[in-house]
Write a protein that holds these residues in place. Structure first.
Motif, mmCIF file in Angstrom:
data_model
loop_
_atom_site.group_PDB
_atom_site.id
_atom_site.type_symbol
_atom_site.label_atom_id
_atom_site.label_comp_id
_atom_site.label_asym_id
_atom_site.label_seq_id
_atom_site.Cartn_x
_atom_site.Cartn_y
_atom_site.Cartn_z
ATOM 1 N N LEU A 11 26.573 -9.874 -26.111
ATOM 2 C CA LEU A 11 26.482 -10.669 -24.908
ATOM 3 C C LEU A 11 27.847 -11.184 -24.576
ATOM 4 O O LEU A 11 28.275 -11.204 -23.438
ATOM 5 C CB LEU A 11 25.555 -11.815 -25.215
ATOM 6 N N LEU A 14 30.914 -8.843 -23.606
ATOM 7 C CA LEU A 14 30.925 -8.436 -22.261
ATOM 8 C C LEU A 14 31.777 -9.307 -21.434
ATOM 9 O O LEU A 14 31.987 -9.035 -20.285
ATOM 10 C CB LEU A 14 29.547 -8.470 -21.767
ATOM 11 N N ARG A 63 25.449 -2.455 -24.196
ATOM 12 C CA ARG A 63 25.370 -2.581 -22.751
ATOM 13 C C ARG A 63 23.938 -2.792 -22.260
ATOM 14 O O ARG A 63 23.715 -3.188 -21.121
ATOM 15 C CB ARG A 63 25.960 -1.322 -22.081
ATOM 16 N N ILE A 67 23.699 -9.576 -20.207
ATOM 17 C CA ILE A 67 25.119 -9.831 -19.981
ATOM 18 C C ILE A 67 25.289 -11.056 -19.080
ATOM 19 O O ILE A 67 24.691 -11.145 -18.017
ATOM 20 C CB ILE A 67 25.798 -8.619 -19.327
ATOM 21 N N SER A 74 35.410 -6.738 -20.461
ATOM 22 C CA SER A 74 35.454 -6.663 -21.910
ATOM 23 C C SER A 74 36.241 -5.429 -22.327
ATOM 24 O O SER A 74 36.108 -4.369 -21.708
ATOM 25 C CB SER A 74 34.035 -6.598 -22.466
ATOM 26 N N TRP A 109 23.552 -16.514 -26.938
ATOM 27 C CA TRP A 109 23.593 -15.298 -27.748
ATOM 28 C C TRP A 109 23.069 -15.515 -29.164
ATOM 29 O O TRP A 109 22.387 -14.672 -29.736
ATOM 30 C CB TRP A 109 25.022 -14.784 -27.770
ATOM 31 N N TYR A 266 33.498 -2.944 -20.301
ATOM 32 C CA TYR A 266 32.657 -3.491 -19.232
ATOM 33 C C TYR A 266 33.539 -4.119 -18.168
ATOM 34 O O TYR A 266 34.581 -4.713 -18.468
ATOM 35 C CB TYR A 266 31.712 -4.551 -19.798
ATOM 36 N N LYS A 268 32.775 -6.414 -14.498
ATOM 37 C CA LYS A 268 31.749 -7.039 -13.663
ATOM 38 C C LYS A 268 31.594 -6.330 -12.323
ATOM 39 O O LYS A 268 30.473 -6.198 -11.803
ATOM 40 C CB LYS A 268 32.092 -8.514 -13.447
#
Length: 278
Positions: A11, A14, A63, A67, A74, A109, A266, A268
């Protein structure tokens, strides 16, 4: 004693930074945001089952976890050499909108059963010191797409210079210097290198895994390959003497950078993106 969260960064992870290729995967023009953003680096080590294939499976599963909407990007860094200012660690970077956002995401998390299951499944692939994360503020003066798009695989080459202030200078003086450096960078012939840079300002607590490493700031540089980075290294050596003289009044850096094979995990703005480690 620090609790080692076996890459239970899902989590969290990310939320890394940006440091680097977050924006460039998207082909659409975007407004560059230079920050500052809150960043956390989590120290990781390879397990007995580490391989590119298993790492790919692990990240794909990660993934699928929830998130945080506050996670900007990330990234994962695999050191090219063992002798680094920050040691032989792999690093998982999380870029957040703010420290408060990061703290909230971490607290959520901890109690997530999906995260626990994911952690247990992949603990022999890679383990990370979640409790010892190293905090920084980052400013990214040049967009990752300024000199061309990033690799579709998410791979990028990175080098990190560990630096300290001198002559009574501090963060404000360094920030005032950045426009001069950035103007010189943007006028350079670096097209198709994907080169960009960012400056991390130290916010590490005494509980950080690498709080003993002396660093007021870290100067990060990213490019699509080692050869592309070398183009900038040569450009700097040949054309940046006057700019360097201005920086030299404020700070000094170690003679050699920490270098990494790196991947964006990752972003956004492109939530469907997946890295390739092959």
């Amino acid at each position: 004693m620090k609790i080692i969260y076996q890459i239970s960064l899902p989590l969290i992870i990310l939320g890394t930074l940006l440091s680097c290729s977050g924006e460039s995967v998207s082909k659409a023009p975007q407004t560059h945001e230079q920050g500052p953003f809150y960043v956390e680096f989590v120290s990781c080590s390879k397990g007995s089952k580490y391989s590119q294939s298993n790492l790919s499976d692990m990240i794909d599963s990660w993934r699928m976890l929830p998130i945080s909407s506050e996670l900007r990007g990330s990234y994962l860094y695999d050191p090219i050499k063992e002798e680094n200012a920050f040691g032989p660690s792999m690093w998982w970077e999380l870029e957040w909108e703010s420290k408060a956002a990061a703290d909230t995401a971490w607290s959520e998390w901890v109690d997530n059963t999906q995260v626990t299951e994911w952690t247990n499944k992949y603990q022999d692939v890679m383990s990370c010191d979640g409790s010892g994360r190293n905090a920084w503020d980052i400013i990214i003066p040049v967009s990752s797409s300024h000199f061309g798009e990033s690799n579709d695989s998410g791979y990028f080459y990175s080098q990190y210079w560990t630096c300290s202030y001198k002559n009574g200078a501090g963060r404000s003086e360094l920030e005032n210097f950045l426009p001069t450096h950035s103007a010189k960078i943007k006028s350079s012939n670096l097209q198709d290198t994907g080169y960009h840079y960012g400056v991390y300002f130290d916010r590490r607590s005494v509980d950080a895994s690498h709080s003993d490493v002396q660093a007021n700031l870290v100067w990060g540089e990213w490019a699509i390959s080692k050869d592309a980075m070398e183009i900038q290294n040569i450009n700097f050596a040949e054309n940046f003497q006057e700019v360097f003289e201005e920086f030299d009044k404020l700070g000094s850096c170690l003679e050699e950078p920490d270098t990494f094979n790196s991947w964006m995990l990752y972003a956004k703005d492109t939530p469907d993106y997946r890295p390739s480690f092959n």
